[in-house]
Structures are given as C-alpha cells and as structure tokens.
Design a protein around this motif. Structure first.
Motif, PDB file in Angstrom:
ATOM      1  N   LYS A  85       0.833  -1.211   0.000  1.00  0.00           N
ATOM      2  CA  LYS A  85       0.000   0.000   0.000  1.00  0.00           C
ATOM      3  C   LYS A  85       0.858   1.248   0.000  1.00  0.00           C
ATOM      4  N   GLU A  86       1.940   1.225   0.805  1.00  0.00           N
ATOM      5  CA  GLU A  86       2.851   2.372   0.833  1.00  0.00           C
ATOM      6  C   GLU A  86       3.506   2.573  -0.522  1.00  0.00           C
ATOM      7  N   ILE A  87       3.896   1.433  -1.150  1.00  0.00           N
ATOM      8  CA  ILE A  87       4.509   1.517  -2.481  1.00  0.00           C
ATOM      9  C   ILE A  87       3.539   2.165  -3.475  1.00  0.00           C
ATOM     10  N   THR A  88       2.264   1.743  -3.415  1.00  0.00           N
ATOM     11  CA  THR A  88       1.240   2.293  -4.325  1.00  0.00           C
ATOM     12  C   THR A  88       1.089   3.793  -4.114  1.00  0.00           C
ATOM     13  N   GLN A  89       1.042   4.203  -2.832  1.00  0.00           N
ATOM     14  CA  GLN A  89       0.887   5.644  -2.540  1.00  0.00           C
ATOM     15  C   GLN A  89       2.072   6.450  -3.054  1.00  0.00           C
ATOM     16  N   VAL A  90       3.267   5.917  -2.824  1.00  0.00           N
ATOM     17  CA  VAL A  90       4.467   6.624  -3.278  1.00  0.00           C
ATOM     18  C   VAL A  90       4.500   6.674  -4.799  1.00  0.00           C
ATOM     19  N   GLN A  91       4.071   5.556  -5.435  1.00  0.00           N
ATOM     20  CA  GLN A  91       4.054   5.523  -6.906  1.00  0.00           C
ATOM     21  C   GLN A  91       3.089   6.577  -7.464  1.00  0.00           C
ATOM     22  N   SER A  92       1.959   6.769  -6.767  1.00  0.00           N
ATOM     23  CA  SER A  92       0.996   7.806  -7.188  1.00  0.00           C
ATOM     24  C   SER A  92       1.629   9.187  -7.099  1.00  0.00           C
ATOM     25  N   LYS A  93       2.390   9.420  -6.034  1.00  0.00           N
ATOM     26  CA  LYS A  93       3.079  10.709  -5.888  1.00  0.00           C
ATOM     27  C   LYS A  93       4.120  10.896  -6.985  1.00  0.00           C
ATOM     28  N   ILE A  94       4.782   9.798  -7.326  1.00  0.00           N
ATOM     29  CA  ILE A  94       5.781   9.869  -8.398  1.00  0.00           C
ATOM     30  C   ILE A  94       5.109  10.253  -9.720  1.00  0.00           C
ATOM     31  N   ASN A  95       3.933   9.609  -9.989  1.00  0.00           N
ATOM     32  CA  ASN A  95       3.201   9.915 -11.229  1.00  0.00           C
ATOM     33  C   ASN A  95       2.766  11.382 -11.255  1.00  0.00           C
ATOM     34  N   ASN A  96       2.287  11.874 -10.107  1.00  0.00           N
ATOM     35  CA  ASN A  96       1.866  13.282 -10.020  1.00  0.00           C
ATOM     36  C   ASN A  96       3.050  14.213 -10.272  1.00  0.00           C
ATOM     37  N   CYS A  97       4.201  13.831  -9.703  1.00  0.00           N
ATOM     38  CA  CYS A  97       5.394  14.665  -9.918  1.00  0.00           C
ATOM     39  C   CYS A  97       5.756  14.724 -11.394  1.00  0.00           C
ATOM     40  N   PHE A  98       5.704  13.546 -12.043  1.00  0.00           N
ATOM     41  CA  PHE A  98       6.018  13.502 -13.475  1.00  0.00           C
ATOM     42  C   PHE A  98       5.046  14.397 -14.265  1.00  0.00           C
ATOM     43  N   SER A  99       3.722  14.297 -13.955  1.00  0.00           N
ATOM     44  CA  SER A  99       2.702  15.094 -14.665  1.00  0.00           C
ATOM     45  C   SER A  99       2.918  16.582 -14.442  1.00  0.00           C
ATOM     46  N   THR A 100       3.196  16.937 -13.180  1.00  0.00           N
ATOM     47  CA  THR A 100       3.397  18.354 -12.858  1.00  0.00           C
ATOM     48  C   THR A 100       4.628  18.901 -13.568  1.00  0.00           C
ATOM     49  N   ILE A 101       5.698  18.108 -13.546  1.00  0.00           N
ATOM     50  CA  ILE A 101       6.940  18.557 -14.195  1.00  0.00           C
ATOM     51  C   ILE A 101       6.718  18.718 -15.698  1.00  0.00           C
ATOM     52  N   ASN A 102       6.021  17.733 -16.310  1.00  0.00           N
ATOM     53  CA  ASN A 102       5.758  17.808 -17.755  1.00  0.00           C
ATOM     54  C   ASN A 102       4.898  19.023 -18.107  1.00  0.00           C
ATOM     55  N   TRP A 103       3.846  19.241 -17.304  1.00  0.00           N
ATOM     56  CA  TRP A 103       2.929  20.382 -17.573  1.00  0.00           C
ATOM     57  C   TRP A 103       3.677  21.714 -17.471  1.00  0.00           C
ATOM     58  N   LYS A 104       4.488  21.839 -16.408  1.00  0.00           N
ATOM     59  CA  LYS A 104       5.208  23.092 -16.202  1.00  0.00           C
ATOM     60  C   LYS A 104       6.279  23.300 -17.273  1.00  0.00           C
ATOM     61  N   GLN A 105       6.893  22.225 -17.703  1.00  0.00           N
ATOM     62  CA  GLN A 105       7.880  22.354 -18.770  1.00  0.00           C
ATOM     63  C   GLN A 105       7.196  22.798 -20.074  1.00  0.00           C
ATOM     64  N   THR A 106       6.003  22.238 -20.343  1.00  0.00           N
ATOM     65  CA  THR A 106       5.231  22.662 -21.534  1.00  0.00           C
ATOM     66  C   THR A 106       4.820  24.121 -21.412  1.00  0.00           C
ATOM     67  N   LYS A 107       4.367  24.505 -20.214  1.00  0.00           N
ATOM     68  CA  LYS A 107       3.927  25.880 -19.977  1.00  0.00           C
ATOM     69  C   LYS A 107       5.096  26.856 -20.160  1.00  0.00           C
ATOM     70  N   VAL A 108       6.252  26.453 -19.677  1.00  0.00           N
ATOM     71  CA  VAL A 108       7.450  27.303 -19.850  1.00  0.00           C
ATOM     72  C   VAL A 108       7.748  27.486 -21.324  1.00  0.00           C
ATOM     73  N   LYS A 109       7.628  26.407 -22.073  1.00  0.00           N
ATOM     74  CA  LYS A 109       7.891  26.476 -23.512  1.00  0.00           C
ATOM     75  C   LYS A 109       6.888  27.405 -24.209  1.00  0.00           C
ATOM     76  N   GLU A 110       5.577  27.231 -23.894  1.00  0.00           N
ATOM     77  CA  GLU A 110       4.540  28.062 -24.510  1.00  0.00           C
ATOM     78  C   GLU A 110       4.719  29.533 -24.145  1.00  0.00           C
ATOM     79  N   THR A 111       5.011  29.820 -22.879  1.00  0.00           N
ATOM     80  CA  THR A 111       5.180  31.203 -22.432  1.00  0.00           C
ATOM     81  C   THR A 111       6.380  31.855 -23.113  1.00  0.00           C
TER      82      THR A 111
END
Length: 577
Positions: free
Chosen positions: A343-369
C-alpha cells in the motif's frame, strides 16, 4: 375667378326630400325674403357646408340634417374656374364627399380631411374664414373683419392678395428648419461619438504597447517561478524514488504466504468435514439399535468400539486444526505486513506519477510562455491592425465634418429664407404696397355710405380712425349702425382688391339681414346706390324681412315659405324657381 352656377340641397335643415335648386348666375340682384324660420338663410349654410364641410351659423354639423327625415342630407354645388367645370357633392347619413372635374370624379383614396385640404388650397384657393369675409356679410354669426384677431385679419388679407403661398412656404420652411436642426444635432452627436472612438482607440493602442511590455515582464517572472517549481518537483521525485527502493527491499524480505494459506484452508475445510461426519455417525450409533438398511441388530460392543474410534479420530483432527490455526495466524501476520508495504509503495508511486505530470505540464507551460514572449517581441500585427482601425475612424470623422459644414451652410440659407418669409419680410412688403389702395377704397366706400371719417389700416392691420370733429378712436367706439357701414366698406374693398388681384374673386355676394338690423333708412338708400356699382359682373343675394321696402329694387325675388313643415322657395308670382 370662381363663377358659381347652381346650388342644390335636400333634407338640409328645414328642407324636405326634394331638391331645392337656386341658380347663382342668372340675375345681378336677387332678394331672398321670408318669415322667421321659413328657411331663407339656408343658402348660407348650404354653401359653407358644401364647400367647407361646416355650417355658416353656430350650430353643430349633425343639426344640419332634416329633423323629420333624418337621412340623405345632400348639397351639390356647381362652379367654374377658368375653363374647368367643378362640382361638389357632400352629404350626411350617409357621409358623401365627391369632387368632379369636367364631369369626372376625382380619386378618393386620400382621407376626407386631406381631400378637403387639397380642395381649399388647390381649387378654391381660399379657406372658410376668407370666404365668409369676401362672399358673405351676415348680421348674426358673421364675424366682421374688424372683430377678427390680428392673425385672422392677416390670414384674410393674405388670401385676398394671393400671398398665402408665402405662409405655406413658411410652414414648410419651419419643418425644414426643424429637420435641419435635428440633422445638426445628429451629425454633432455622430462627430462627438467618432472623436470619443478615436480617443479610445489611441488609448487602446498605447495600452497594447504597454500591455505587451508588461506581459513580457509578467511572463518572464512566471517562467522563473515555474523553473523553481520544477526543480522542487524533481527533488521530490528523487525522494519518492528512494522510498520506492527501500519499500521494495522490505517487500522482498517476506515471501508471499498466500499459496500456503490457501493450502491450509483446504486442509481446514477437509478436517471440519470429517469431524462433522464422525459426529453424525456417533449420534446415529447412540440413537439406533437396528441397522435401517439391513434390519440387523447393532450390538453394544459394536457401538462402543466404533464410537471410541470416532472420538479418537475427532481428537486427533481437532489437534491438527489447532496446529493449522496457529500456522494461519503466523502467515496472516506476514501477509498483513506485506500488504501494508504494498500500500505504501502504491501511494508513493501515485506521488511519483503526479510529480512527473506536474513537471511535464510546467515544462510545456514554460515552452509556450517563452514562445509568446518571442512572438510579442518580434510581432507588431495587433498594434498595426488597431492603427488601421483608428485611421478609418479619422477618415469617417473628416467625412462627418464635411457633412457638418454642408448642413451649417444649409442652416444659413434657411435663416435667410426665414427672414424673407416672416411676417415682416416679403409679405409685409407686398401688403405695404397694397395698403394705400385698400385704405383709399375703404374711405371711398365709407363716403358713399355718408360716413365721413378717415379710416386707415397699418401693416399689422390695426385701424386708425379720425373724425373731423373728434379725436382718434377705434372701431369699438362706434354705434352698431356705424360699425355696419365700416363692415360694408371693408367687404366691398376686399372684393375689389380680390378682383384686382384675380385671387379669390367670385361672382356672388350674399348679404344676410343687414337691412333689418343696423342700417337706418338713409344708410339703406346709400347702400342700394352702392349695389348698383357692385353688381357689375357680380350677382348679389340679399336676405331680408323688408320685402315691401326692397321688392322693386331687385330684378329677382325669391320667397321662402313653410309648406307642411318643409321650406320651399317661390318666385314672387307664386311659382317655384
């Protein structure tokens, strides 16, 4: 000149259902006599109703319909202007208004009010007020010229001098002036709106420039913040990845006990089933002495032997179940720890996925801006487009200003025309030209009536009357007989001026009971002498009670009598005309 020929009426006032016809162009001097109520003055109301849709006397128009027959009230008038023959048919109950030109009825698509206005302005070229000043002199409801207000006097004189066209032009001019003022207001409003739009556009262009600069600063700040956030997210990601490694190692320390638990569960089920079968067999042996299948007796020894064996087996199975329970408990504890780690692994994996999504979105936003910043710095299309819009507005404003100058020029022209058409303009010039002629004629007729005063009208039609032995005084200062002489003198003057101008000249003159009121015997004799001059080219109709005094002074006499409550005309020889 209006040459009236005939007038016919029926079911009009006291006249019955048969037409009464009077020839208006046969005799120079016609005397109309009759007792009170006999209908001798009906001709006045018939003329005014036929021509102007109103009675001569102060009565309501519906009262003109004969009170006995109560329907089919008709008046027909025939006259000639130049070479054109005209005929008017007017009636009530039913309502009729027909205009005939040379025997052909004119179109009736317009309203009756518009037809009447057209008829007065374009055919008769005089209105009711002018008609009653030039054609009729009455003793009862007639309003003499001197008793009219200043506006009424001017209206009559303008008709006589044929200068009403200037009043009509002035009326049209007022409407044009009003329209011009409205046009000025509209164009001023439009110009002010355009100026406001140009100012707004200027501010908008400046705002675009400033906004572009402000946006670059804001977007660059936004990029810096997002880069800091990305670094923070990457640090979080590294931490979560480390946590995943640690938890995975912990997970590997425990083998999966699920298969062994499943196998123990199978044994548990089998042992429970065997125990239940043995308990049933013990219950059977205890309760039965005969075998239900073979009907043989079950011995006591057999029972005891089998029951003891079953109990021994049950004891062993229960012991085994206890061992199984202990083993299951131990395995479940391991499984619980393993599931907790998963269960802990699953929770941490979810946080990892969120981090990846946030980093990707912000990198795209930086590029667009960054692309927006680059585009804004290199592209001025928006500002150029808005400048073109402002240029178009300025050109529209120039067109409006040109139109404004044209309207202002038109305003100046209209003001000049207004000065010409106002009462003190061209009309006053024409009136002043004719005033000496009018005053000369008025005084001439007053002397013929043996009324020796000096009577003068000014250009505002106010009178100045002077006597040889008295100071200056007004029309109202005279006796009724003297007023009547002034009214007669004015009437004859207006007719002569109208004939001179060929404006509202007519061939008839109707005098209603003026001999029966204010003229004394001397005045009557003087008036008869005047008639000899006035009747040249005119047909005079005198309505009077004084048949015995006037009969031999006229070449035609019509007497109205009441026959069975209806008025009928008779010649003096007793026949109907």
């Amino acid at each position: 000149m209006i040459e009236f020929k005939t007038i016919r009426w029926k079911n009009f006032l006291s006249t019955g259902n048969n037409f009464t016809e009077i020839n208006l162009n046969n005799h120079n001097k016609t005397l109309i006599v009759g007792e009170n109520g006999a209908g001798k003055s009906t001709i006045l109301d018939a003329l005014c109703f036929g021509l102007f849709n109103k009675p001569f006397r102060k009565i309501n128009k519906p009262q003109l319909v004969n009170s006995i027959n109560l329907a089919d009230c008709r008046v027909e008038i025939e006259f000639t202007i130049g070479k054109v023959d005209w005929k008017i048919n007017r009636g009530m109950k039913p309502t009729i208004f027909e205009i005939y030109k040379n025997g052909i009825q004119l179109d009736q698509t317009a309203s009756a009010a518009d037809q009447q206005k057209w008829f007065e302005q374009n055919v008769l070229k005089l209105n009711y007020k002018s008609f009653t000043q030039i054609v009729v002199l009455g003793s009862s409801t007639f309003v003499p010229f001197m008793q009219l207000p200043a506006a009424g006097r001017r209206e009559v004189i303008e008709d006589i001098l044929d200068i009403r066209i200037f009043s009509t032009m002035n009326t049209i001019l007022k409407e044009r002036v009003k329209e011009n003022k409205e046009a000025v207001s509209e164009i001023d409003y439009a110009i002010s709106i355009l100026k406001e739009k140009v100012d707004v556009q200027k501010r908008f262009i400046e705002d675009l420039k400033q906004q572009g600069q402000n946006n670059v600063v804001l977007w660059e700040d936004e990029i810096d913040k997002m880069k800091v956030d990305i670094e923070s997210n990457q640090l979080e990601l590294e931490k979560y990845m480390s946590d995943i490694d640690t938890l995975t190692q912990q997970m590997n320390e425990f083998s999966n006990p699920q298969k062994e638990l499943d196998k123990l569960n199978e044994f548990h089920i089998k042992f429970r089933s065997k125990i239940k079968d043995m308990e049933n067999e013990i219950k059977f042996l205890t309760s039965n002495d005969v075998c239900p299948t073979c009907n043989q007796d079950i011995t006591k020894e057999f029972k005891e032997s089998n029951i003891n064996q079953d109990k021994e087996k049950i004891s062993k199975l229960n012991s085994a179940l206890g061992d199984i329970g202990s083993k299951e408990k131990s395995l479940n504890e391991i499984l619980h720890k393993r599931n907790g780690i998963q269960k802990e692994i699953t929770q941490v994996q979810s946080k990892i996925n969120n981090c990846f999504s946030t980093i990707n979105w912000k990198q795209t936003k930086v590029k667009e801006t960054q692309e927006k910043i680059d585009s804004l710095k290199s592209n001025t299309d928006n500002v150029d487009r808005e400048r073109e819009k402002m240029k178009t507005l300025i050109e529209q404003g120039k067109g409006q200003e040109l139109q404004r100058r044209q309207i202002a020029k038109r305003s100046t022209e209209l003001k000049i025309i207004a000065d010409i058409l106002k009462d003190g303009g061209v009309k006053s010039t024409i009136i002043r030209k004719y005033l000496p002629v009018m005053n000369t004629l008025i005084n001439k007729h007053l002397q013929e009536l043996e009324f020796y005063v000096n009577f003068n009208l000014d250009d505002t039609f106010n009178e100045t009357i002077k006597s040889r032995f008295r100071d200056e005084f007004s029309y109202a200062s005279f006796s009724e007989g003297e007023k009547m002489r002034i009214d007669l003198a004015l009437l004859f003057t207006w007719r002569e001026v109208a004939k001179l101008k060929n404006s509202v000249n007519t061939n008839i003159l109707i005098l209603d009971e003026i001999f029966d009121s204010s003229l004394d015997s001397n005045g009557t004799a003087d008036f008869i002498n005047i008639l000899r001059t006035v009747t040249e080219g005119n047909n005079v109709f005198v309505i009077s009670h004084k048949e015995d005094m006037l009969h031999d002074k006229f070449d035609n006499v019509i007497q109205f009598k009441k026959v069975k409550n209806f008025s009928k005309p008779f010649q003096t020889n007793g026949t109907t005309p």
